[in-house]
Design a protein around this motif. Structure first.
Motif, PDB file in Angstrom:
ATOM      1  N   GLU A 105      65.210  43.064  37.906  1.00 11.97           N
ATOM      2  CA  GLU A 105      66.070  41.908  37.563  1.00 11.97           C
ATOM      3  C   GLU A 105      67.397  41.946  38.281  1.00 11.97           C
ATOM      4  OE1 GLU A 105      64.212  44.300  35.461  1.00 11.97           O
ATOM      5  OE2 GLU A 105      66.202  44.462  34.557  1.00 11.97           O
ATOM      6  N   ASP A 106      67.805  43.136  38.716  1.00 16.53           N
ATOM      7  CA  ASP A 106      69.091  43.239  39.401  1.00 16.53           C
ATOM      8  C   ASP A 106      69.049  42.641  40.806  1.00 16.53           C
ATOM      9  OD1 ASP A 106      70.712  44.742  37.434  1.00 16.53           O
ATOM     10  OD2 ASP A 106      69.118  46.215  37.671  1.00 16.53           O
ATOM     11  N   LEU A 107      67.874  42.353  41.292  1.00 18.60           N
ATOM     12  CA  LEU A 107      67.754  41.841  42.655  1.00 18.60           C
ATOM     13  C   LEU A 107      67.430  40.351  42.704  1.00 18.60           C
ATOM     14  CD1 LEU A 107      65.891  44.793  44.422  1.00 18.60           C
ATOM     15  CD2 LEU A 107      68.297  44.172  44.582  1.00 18.60           C
ATOM     16  N   PHE A 123      68.770  50.672  36.938  1.00 20.04           N
ATOM     17  CA  PHE A 123      68.708  49.593  37.934  1.00 20.04           C
ATOM     18  C   PHE A 123      67.248  49.188  38.049  1.00 20.04           C
ATOM     19  CE2 PHE A 123      68.414  47.844  42.215  1.00 20.04           C
ATOM     20  CZ  PHE A 123      69.587  47.110  42.336  1.00 20.04           C
TER      21      PHE A 123
END
Ligand code: THU
Length: 136
Positions: free
Chosen positions: A133-135, A130
């Motif tokens: 970029e996941d946010l 994680f």
């Protein structure tokens, strides 16, 4: 600096580890893309969880001086400062690397001596991670 010289720099930093509780010295040398090298050691605390690992010390030194692009990190460690086996980074430190480093190109080097080391990509050490970029 060559990888061998950076490993020696990390070994030289082992003496600064603050490890009154575990006696397990760890030192890291983090090489930035601009060529600067940030060393770090583990800094323990009587309240054990307040301890900071060597790798995170190196990252936080660099980031707090405005440097956020990195090529590789060298890690060395051992009981009483004697490096007899490879010291692999803990999960929290891998996650901190993930924040600032490219998974495929950033290299983690664990060393026993300047001529005896193993090299991994961050993706190898922290698969299915994680990250920033996941946010977005
Ligand atoms: N330690 C590090 O500094 N880095 C690692 O990747 C592994 C563990 C430290 C934390 C603590 O001071 C000592 O090693 C024993 O866990």
């Amino acid at each position: 600096m060559t990888v061998e010289q950076v490993i020696q720099k990390a070994i030289d930093a082992l003496e600064y580890s603050y490890v009154p509780y575990s006696k397990f010295h760890v030192a890291a040398a983090l090489v930035a893309k601009n060529g600067d090298i940030y060393t770090g050691v583990n800094v323990e605390n009587a309240a054990y969880p307040a301890t900071n690992c060597a790798e995170r010390t190196a990252f936080f030194k660099a980031v707090s001086e405005g440097v956020k692009e990195f090529e590789y990190i060298v890690i060395v460690g051992g009981m009483n400062g004697k490096v007899s086996s490879y010291c692999s980074p803990c999960g929290i430190c891998r996650q901190v690397m993930r924040e600032f480093c490219d998974k495929e190109t950033f290299r983690v080097i664990i060393a026993k001596s300047p001529s005896d080391y193993k090299e991994f990509t961050l993706e190898e050490l922290l698969p299915l991670s994680f990250g920033p970029e996941d946010l977005v």
